[in-house]
Scaffold this motif. Sequence first.
Motif, PDB file in Angstrom:
ATOM      1  N   GLU A 393       0.837  -1.205   0.000  1.00  0.00           N
ATOM      2  CA  GLU A 393       0.000   0.000   0.000  1.00  0.00           C
ATOM      3  C   GLU A 393       0.872   1.254   0.000  1.00  0.00           C
ATOM      4  O   GLU A 393       0.621   2.205  -0.744  1.00  0.00           O
ATOM      5  CB  GLU A 393      -0.912   0.003   1.226  1.00  0.00           C
ATOM      6  N   ALA A 394       1.922   1.261   0.850  1.00  0.00           N
ATOM      7  CA  ALA A 394       2.814   2.415   0.926  1.00  0.00           C
ATOM      8  C   ALA A 394       3.526   2.641  -0.408  1.00  0.00           C
ATOM      9  O   ALA A 394       3.674   3.784  -0.856  1.00  0.00           O
ATOM     10  CB  ALA A 394       3.840   2.216   2.047  1.00  0.00           C
ATOM     11  N   SER A 395       3.949   1.543  -1.051  1.00  0.00           N
ATOM     12  CA  SER A 395       4.594   1.656  -2.369  1.00  0.00           C
ATOM     13  C   SER A 395       3.612   2.180  -3.406  1.00  0.00           C
ATOM     14  O   SER A 395       3.980   2.946  -4.297  1.00  0.00           O
ATOM     15  CB  SER A 395       5.141   0.293  -2.814  1.00  0.00           C
ATOM     16  N   GLY A 396       2.345   1.749  -3.279  1.00  0.00           N
ATOM     17  CA  GLY A 396       1.309   2.223  -4.194  1.00  0.00           C
ATOM     18  C   GLY A 396       1.089   3.724  -4.078  1.00  0.00           C
ATOM     19  O   GLY A 396       0.973   4.428  -5.086  1.00  0.00           O
ATOM     20  N   ILE A 397       1.066   4.222  -2.830  1.00  0.00           N
ATOM     21  CA  ILE A 397       0.898   5.665  -2.625  1.00  0.00           C
ATOM     22  C   ILE A 397       2.103   6.421  -3.179  1.00  0.00           C
ATOM     23  O   ILE A 397       1.956   7.460  -3.833  1.00  0.00           O
ATOM     24  CB  ILE A 397       0.702   5.971  -1.124  1.00  0.00           C
ATOM     25  N   TYR A 398       3.300   5.875  -2.921  1.00  0.00           N
ATOM     26  CA  TYR A 398       4.531   6.512  -3.408  1.00  0.00           C
ATOM     27  C   TYR A 398       4.533   6.584  -4.932  1.00  0.00           C
ATOM     28  O   TYR A 398       4.873   7.617  -5.511  1.00  0.00           O
ATOM     29  CB  TYR A 398       5.732   5.716  -2.900  1.00  0.00           C
ATOM     30  N   LYS A 399       4.144   5.483  -5.588  1.00  0.00           N
ATOM     31  CA  LYS A 399       4.108   5.478  -7.053  1.00  0.00           C
ATOM     32  C   LYS A 399       2.938   6.286  -7.599  1.00  0.00           C
ATOM     33  O   LYS A 399       3.027   6.853  -8.683  1.00  0.00           O
ATOM     34  CB  LYS A 399       4.047   4.046  -7.586  1.00  0.00           C
TER      35      LYS A 399
END
Length: 468
Positions: A393-399
Amino acid sequence: MDSENYKGTNKLITGIVFGVITFWLFAQAMVNIVPTVQKDLGVDLGVLNISISLTSLFSGLFIVVAGGLADRIGRKKMTYTGLILSVIGSLFLVLAQGAPLLIIGRVLQGLSAAAIMPATIALMKAYFEGPERQRALSYWSIGSWGGSGLTSFFGGTIATYMGWKWIFILSIVFALLAMWLIREVPESKAKTTGKFTFDFGGLGIFIVTMVAINVLITQGSNFGWTSPISLTLALVSILGVIVFVKYEGKRHSALIDFKLFKNKQYTGATISNFLLNAVAGTLIVANTYVQVGRGFSSFQSGMLSIGYLVAVLGMIRVGEKLMQKTGEKKPMVWGSGITLIGVAMMGLTFIPGVLYTVIVFVGFILFGLGLGMYATPSTDTAVTAAPDDKVGEASGIYKMASSLGNAFGIAISATVYSTITAISTVDVAATAGIVTNVIFAAISLISVIVLIPGKDKNKAEQLKEQTA
């Protein structure tokens, strides 16, 4: 082999880089072949432009959803889902004879990117540690940040000498190779408890809000900034943001967990990532200006920015090594600062003739040097700061910050440029459009300075967390 004993390999890194490159093959290459595709398929230019924008729109809208699902159902499974969607979407474009398959293919490719990007970052965190993870993320950044320039350059070459559909045949080949290379990797999931409920309400509010903001930025000048349509879109955008934040704060299984932003490192990496991706608007304004205002051909303007591509690719591993020696903050500060200087140089449109051409060429190189230096430290900071059960989820927000920053930056820069062109000279318009990007870079630099801790402070905080 079970996931607890598995250690990441070069084969896994290669497979992930190939998967990431499939996104750029169909996303960036498409921008450079518009006249060829239009002539071949006989579709309206407006329809073609919409089909191009659909990929970034759908990837930006669904990337957080896909990242959260990757944590729940499996990061390898979500990567495979994205690669399969990539194959199907590219196949639709290869078979396209008109608008319908073209549009469907582009939507599927956007969903593909949403699935691949956060899931592959999460796999990097799951199976690599310390310097090895930083090395792996450097190669991910080469595929992601460098892939944009590489596929743009090679896409034009392939379209010229082999035909534009070969770009998407190659995309299928890379996707299949990626699937083969990661086939032996064990599944990685977050350790979660309780029943998972999908946040359809949050997704609906988010989509309406993002579409309203996007349409307002891109079409506001056409509608008239004080027209009823523009004012309505502005109202929907503001209310949408407020309602979304309040709604998500009350949800147990929220689309975006705002608790992630309590971590200053993660917040700093994500905000600066959004803003430095917004600086991509410089590419549109500078390339348009040298063609319209200085009489360059499209080939000449492309060669003018070749230094950007070389510099980005060359500096990504350098940024990784700097991070290992000095910590994340310094290369992120240096990268943002060098990017700011490079972009500012391109805004010196009052300089005549060959001297301006030289300045722009150097500016593009500095732009690439800065982004390349920033890329791996920023990604590593975001991944390291994320909890293990929320890394997808955190990677998704970052991307998502990357995708939306890129989309909004281009839209805002283009709007400033076209609006001022109507009332002043093209030189003044180009300077104003580029100054907009200087402001983005400056705010990015400030966010890194304020929010990212230095090396010694970061070590102290990590030791405190481990003790706790």
